[in-house]
Design an enzyme around this catalytic site. Structure first.
Site, PDB file in Angstrom:
ATOM      1  N   GLU A   1      40.735  53.331 -27.225  1.00 39.20           N
ATOM      2  CA  GLU A   1      42.077  52.706 -27.208  1.00 39.20           C
ATOM      3  C   GLU A   1      43.165  53.717 -27.586  1.00 39.20           C
ATOM      4  O   GLU A   1      44.089  53.425 -28.328  1.00 39.20           O
ATOM      5  CB  GLU A   1      42.086  51.490 -28.146  1.00 39.20           C
TER       6      GLU A   1
HETATM    7  C1  LIG Z   1      31.957  53.186 -26.915  1.00 39.41           C
HETATM    8  C2  LIG Z   1      33.120  53.416 -26.017  1.00 39.41           C
HETATM    9  C3  LIG Z   1      33.763  52.326 -25.418  1.00 39.41           C
HETATM   10  C4  LIG Z   1      34.828  52.532 -24.555  1.00 39.41           C
HETATM   11  N1  LIG Z   1      35.368  51.459 -23.881  1.00 39.41           N
HETATM   12  C5  LIG Z   1      36.256  51.696 -22.878  1.00 39.41           C
HETATM   13  C6  LIG Z   1      36.671  50.638 -22.002  1.00 39.41           C
HETATM   14  O1  LIG Z   1      36.281  49.473 -22.173  1.00 39.41           O
HETATM   15  N2  LIG Z   1      37.503  50.938 -20.972  1.00 39.41           N
HETATM   16  C7  LIG Z   1      37.947  52.204 -20.750  1.00 39.41           C
HETATM   17  O2  LIG Z   1      38.685  52.408 -19.794  1.00 39.41           O
HETATM   18  N3  LIG Z   1      37.577  53.220 -21.553  1.00 39.41           N
HETATM   19  C8  LIG Z   1      36.750  53.000 -22.610  1.00 39.41           C
HETATM   20  N4  LIG Z   1      36.341  54.024 -23.419  1.00 39.41           N
HETATM   21  C9  LIG Z   1      36.889  55.361 -23.191  1.00 39.41           C
HETATM   22  C10 LIG Z   1      37.803  55.822 -24.298  1.00 39.41           C
HETATM   23  O3  LIG Z   1      39.001  55.104 -24.264  1.00 39.41           O
HETATM   24  C11 LIG Z   1      37.965  57.341 -24.139  1.00 39.41           C
HETATM   25  O4  LIG Z   1      36.744  57.909 -24.563  1.00 39.41           O
HETATM   26  C12 LIG Z   1      39.124  57.877 -24.934  1.00 39.41           C
HETATM   27  O5  LIG Z   1      40.333  57.447 -24.366  1.00 39.41           O
HETATM   28  C13 LIG Z   1      39.144  59.406 -24.983  1.00 39.41           C
HETATM   29  O6  LIG Z   1      38.953  59.985 -23.724  1.00 39.41           O
HETATM   30  P1  LIG Z   1      37.835  61.127 -23.539  1.00 39.41           P
HETATM   31  O7  LIG Z   1      36.567  60.588 -24.075  1.00 39.41           O
HETATM   32  O8  LIG Z   1      37.863  61.594 -22.163  1.00 39.41           O
HETATM   33  O9  LIG Z   1      38.292  62.275 -24.528  1.00 39.41           O
HETATM   34  P2  LIG Z   1      39.366  63.447 -24.167  1.00 39.41           P
HETATM   35  O10 LIG Z   1      40.573  62.843 -23.549  1.00 39.41           O
HETATM   36  O11 LIG Z   1      38.649  64.519 -23.431  1.00 39.41           O
HETATM   37  O12 LIG Z   1      39.754  63.952 -25.612  1.00 39.41           O
HETATM   38  C14 LIG Z   1      38.937  64.880 -26.350  1.00 39.41           C
HETATM   39  C15 LIG Z   1      39.728  65.306 -27.592  1.00 39.41           C
HETATM   40  O13 LIG Z   1      40.929  65.957 -27.185  1.00 39.41           O
HETATM   41  C16 LIG Z   1      42.069  65.306 -27.731  1.00 39.41           C
HETATM   42  N5  LIG Z   1      43.152  65.292 -26.736  1.00 39.41           N
HETATM   43  C17 LIG Z   1      43.062  65.089 -25.412  1.00 39.41           C
HETATM   44  N6  LIG Z   1      44.282  65.124 -24.847  1.00 39.41           N
HETATM   45  C18 LIG Z   1      45.164  65.337 -25.839  1.00 39.41           C
HETATM   46  C19 LIG Z   1      46.590  65.477 -25.905  1.00 39.41           C
HETATM   47  N7  LIG Z   1      47.359  65.360 -24.822  1.00 39.41           N
HETATM   48  N8  LIG Z   1      47.152  65.692 -27.130  1.00 39.41           N
HETATM   49  C20 LIG Z   1      46.393  65.805 -28.242  1.00 39.41           C
HETATM   50  N9  LIG Z   1      45.045  65.680 -28.221  1.00 39.41           N
HETATM   51  C21 LIG Z   1      44.448  65.440 -27.051  1.00 39.41           C
HETATM   52  C22 LIG Z   1      41.624  63.897 -28.062  1.00 39.41           C
HETATM   53  O14 LIG Z   1      42.392  63.330 -29.107  1.00 39.41           O
HETATM   54  C23 LIG Z   1      40.169  64.120 -28.465  1.00 39.41           C
HETATM   55  O15 LIG Z   1      40.091  64.494 -29.825  1.00 39.41           O
HETATM   56  C24 LIG Z   1      35.304  53.844 -24.326  1.00 39.41           C
HETATM   57  C25 LIG Z   1      34.680  54.929 -24.951  1.00 39.41           C
HETATM   58  C26 LIG Z   1      33.591  54.736 -25.767  1.00 39.41           C
HETATM   59  C27 LIG Z   1      32.907  55.928 -26.353  1.00 39.41           C
END
Ligand SMILES: Cc1cc2nc3c(=O)[nH]c(=O)nc-3n(C[C@H](O)[C@H](O)[C@H](O)COP(=O)(O)OP(=O)(O)OC[C@H]3O[C@@H](n4cnc5c(N)ncnc54)[C@H](O)[C@@H]3O)c2cc1C
Length: 592
Positions: A438
């Site tokens: 989220e």
């Molecule tokens: C158990 C689980 C349930 C989930 N449920 C849903 C769901 O129902 N629907 C859905 O759509 N998604 C869902 N997600 C996805 C979740 O919302 C994403 O994992 C999350 O938004 C982060 O994206 P990412 O994993 O690609 O991490 P990344 O975006 O790759 O981020 C990796 C790190 O880099 C940092 N980062 C990235 N970009 C920036 C920036 N611009 N500025 C500062 N820091 C940054 C982040 O804070 C993080 O620490 C779920 C994930 C999990 C693990």
């Protein structure tokens, strides 16, 4: 293994004496609801969660949800009956419009229900939570026909909802989604693409699942401006509303995770699935934003809920486990570990943070309600501004702090905390996700300094700090709370300093602004908790309508927070006002 005791008095106290429930119920918008009905619902939901839902929590962890080769997902056996009773209870519909079967209660009452559901079993609670997000989106942007067709059964929970944003290359950067939507020529669209991490994307708790999917239509502009939202049902509906043909939207696997094993986290394949636009083409991101406040607040709430559940268990363990001789106890006797000062510190720290999180989240929920109930534009705007400011604070602070509180709860168990048998480790593992999904907490901090700080040139934050400054003076007049008052005044001065610094220097040095955003968020949120707990302490010491022991405990917990936790805010000033120079001074090789 722990039982769950719903913290009914704590919830009622915060609603009545910090979030000013009476004022909310005095508005025309919520005039049809009375405080006694809300109190009765909270009592009944608490009983339901403790008796029917809490016993499923261990199954959620140990058995978990299982993917089947035919693409179906089987949840733990105890989930089905508990979910069925939840649907029958009607509690899920409480905050939604009466037109579609809701009871039109304020959002703050839904927050109380969610708090207890999440404490009882976070894995199961995620199913209604995601459904709530989908309901919000359809309510705000769906057509009349979509609302009439889907909402009544979603509100009861007979049908569930999902939010399909994330793709392998599109996580925090939602604008990078590539899922395609092609017009079918009959008003429907053909959706093709892969989504990952979709919570409850597939399961056996309900007959129908409504997926809200972000996708791109042909010729869309790149980035967030070209994203549209589609409603894609698992089963297409016949003309009479009954379930028809299976839509090619299927779960190809589920993730193996650190925690929340009962909640299926699905990889979803949309292979020409039929969907319908929700709202206008290219408005997908804007649509998401309208429901984001509620969703982010609900995830912040997860921090509070798991802290509460883990705390209850650690308090019980501290009374049962005997080790060593407590100070003042008879030599050679064994004392319960709760008598050791360090264990007391771990318990008081959890207690105080839980009270702090609860005042923050419920105040945030009340601000959302007040914005909706406001009599005029200006009043509405000022409540909305407050709610908007508090959202990243509630989401990040609570989901960061829960890692600390559940860790303390585990620590109190000693070696037994590290052993799965006691169940305390589950809360620690389950909690970890809340800071990630989220909008990661890094994204929340960027939202705080990027959007919220600038609201009225910092005026929204300064107004709140002014209010806390007055409250600090009030504390000075109450016996035993003067030191809390001093600490609050210091924290307010620190927050004012950091806020002014970021407003002045941020625009010309965005790297430093973003580099400082995390410490600044924690500094500001801790100060806000201090200011709100001061309100709680003042109410409790003025003798609110609760029993004296309870009120004395509220005052002590707030005082402990004010004197021993609130001062940590000032320690963050250096990081919150520093430049990003050192952050980028080393190359990745040098970082090694
Ligand atoms: C158990 C689980 C349930 C989930 N449920 C849903 C769901 O129902 N629907 C859905 O759509 N998604 C869902 N997600 C996805 C979740 O919302 C994403 O994992 C999350 O938004 C982060 O994206 P990412 O994993 O690609 O991490 P990344 O975006 O790759 O981020 C990796 C790190 O880099 C940092 N980062 C990235 N970009 C920036 C920036 N611009 N500025 C500062 N820091 C940054 C982040 O804070 C993080 O620490 C779920 C994930 C999990 C693990």
């Amino acid at each position: 293994m722990s039982n769950y005791t719903p913290p009914i008095d704590d919830i009622r106290f915060v609603m009545n004496h910090v979030a000013d429930l009476d004022d909310l119920l005095a508005t025309d918008r919520f005039g049809h609801v009375d405080a006694d009905s809300i109190a009765a619902v909270i009592e009944e939901v608490g009983r339901f969660m403790a008796e029917e839902v809490a016993p499923t929590n261990v199954d959620g962890d140990r058995i978990g949800s299982k993917w089947q080769p035919d693409g179906s997902v089987v949840t733990p056996e105890s989930f089905g009956p508990a979910y069925e009773k939840w649907v029958a209870s009607g509690f899920g519909a409480m905050p939604f419009e009466a037109e579609y079967g809701g009871a039109d209660f304020p959002w703050i009452s839904a927050i109380a229900v969610q708090e207890m559901f999440t404490s009882a079993c976070m894995s199961l609670s995620l199913c209604p939570l995601l459904t709530q997000g989908a309901i919000d989106a359809i309510l705000a942007h769906g057509s009349d026909e979509q609302k009439a067709t889907y909402l009544p059964k979603m509100m009861t929970g007979e049908w569930t909802g999902t939010m399909n944003l994330t793709e392998p290359q599109a996580g925090s950067d939602v604008g990078a989604v590539t899922t395609k939507a092609e017009p079918n020529g009959d008003g429907s669209w053909s959706i093709t693409g892969q989504k990952i991490y979709i919570t409850y994307g597939e399961h056996d708790l309900a007959e129908q699942i409504l997926h809200l999917v972000l996708a791109r239509t042909p010729g869309s502009p790149p980035g967030t401006k070209g994203i549209s939202m589609f409603l894609v049902p698992k089963f297409l509906l016949e003309d009479d509303g009954s379930l028809g043909e299976r839509n090619p939207a299927s779960c190809v696997s589920i993730e193996h995770k650190l925690g929340i094993h009962g909640s299926p986290t699905c990889v979803m394949a949309f292979e020409g699935a039929t969907g319908w636009l929700v709202g206008n083409e290219h408005d997908g991101m804007r649509n998401m934003f309208t429901m984001m406040n509620n969703a982010r607040l609900s995830v912040g709430l997860q921090g509070l809920s798991l802290s509460e559940r883990a705390f209850q268990q650690s308090l019980q363990y501290a009374q049962d486990r005997e080790q060593g001789t407590a100070i003042g106890a008879e030599k050679g006797t064994s004392s319960p570990i709760i008598e050791h000062p360090d264990v007391r510190r771990m318990l008081m720290t959890q207690r105080a943070w839980i009270d702090a999180m609860r005042v923050l989240v419920y105040t945030n929920a009340a601000a959302l309600d007040r914005a909706e109930a406001a009599a005029d534009h200006d009043e509405g705007r000022s409540w909305r501004e407050l709610a908007d400011l508090l959202i990243p604070l509630s989401k990040s602070l609570c989901t960061d702090v829960v890692n600390e509180t559940t860790s303390l709860a585990l620590q109190i168990h000693g070696g037994m905390g590290y052993v799965e048998e006691t169940g305390i480790a589950q809360h620690y593992r389950d909690a970890r996700i809340a800071a990630i999904y989220e909008g990661t907490n890094g994204i929340q901090a960027a939202d705080l300094v990027g959007r919220k700080l600038a609201m009225r040139g910092g005026g929204v934050i300064f107004d709140l700090l002014d209010e806390f400054e007055l409250r600090a003076k009030e504390l000075g007049d109450i016996d035993g709370l003067d030191r809390f008052g001093q600490r609050l005044a210091e924290a307010v001065a620190t927050a004012r300093h950091a806020t002014t610094h970021l407003i002045e220097h941020g625009p010309s040095d965005v790297a430093s602004l973003l580099g400082a955003s995390g410490p600044y968020l924690r500094l500001l949120a801790t100060t806000v908790c201090g200011g709100l707990l001061a309100k709680a302490a003042i109410a409790a010491s003025n003798g609110a309508n609760f029993d004296d022991d309870f009120l004395a405990a509220k005052v002590t917990s707030a005082k402990f927070f004010g004197e021993q936790i609130l001062p940590t805010a000032s320690g963050l000033l250096a990081a919150a006002t520093s430049t990003a120079d050192d952050l980028f001074a080393l190359t990745p090789d040098q970082l090694r």
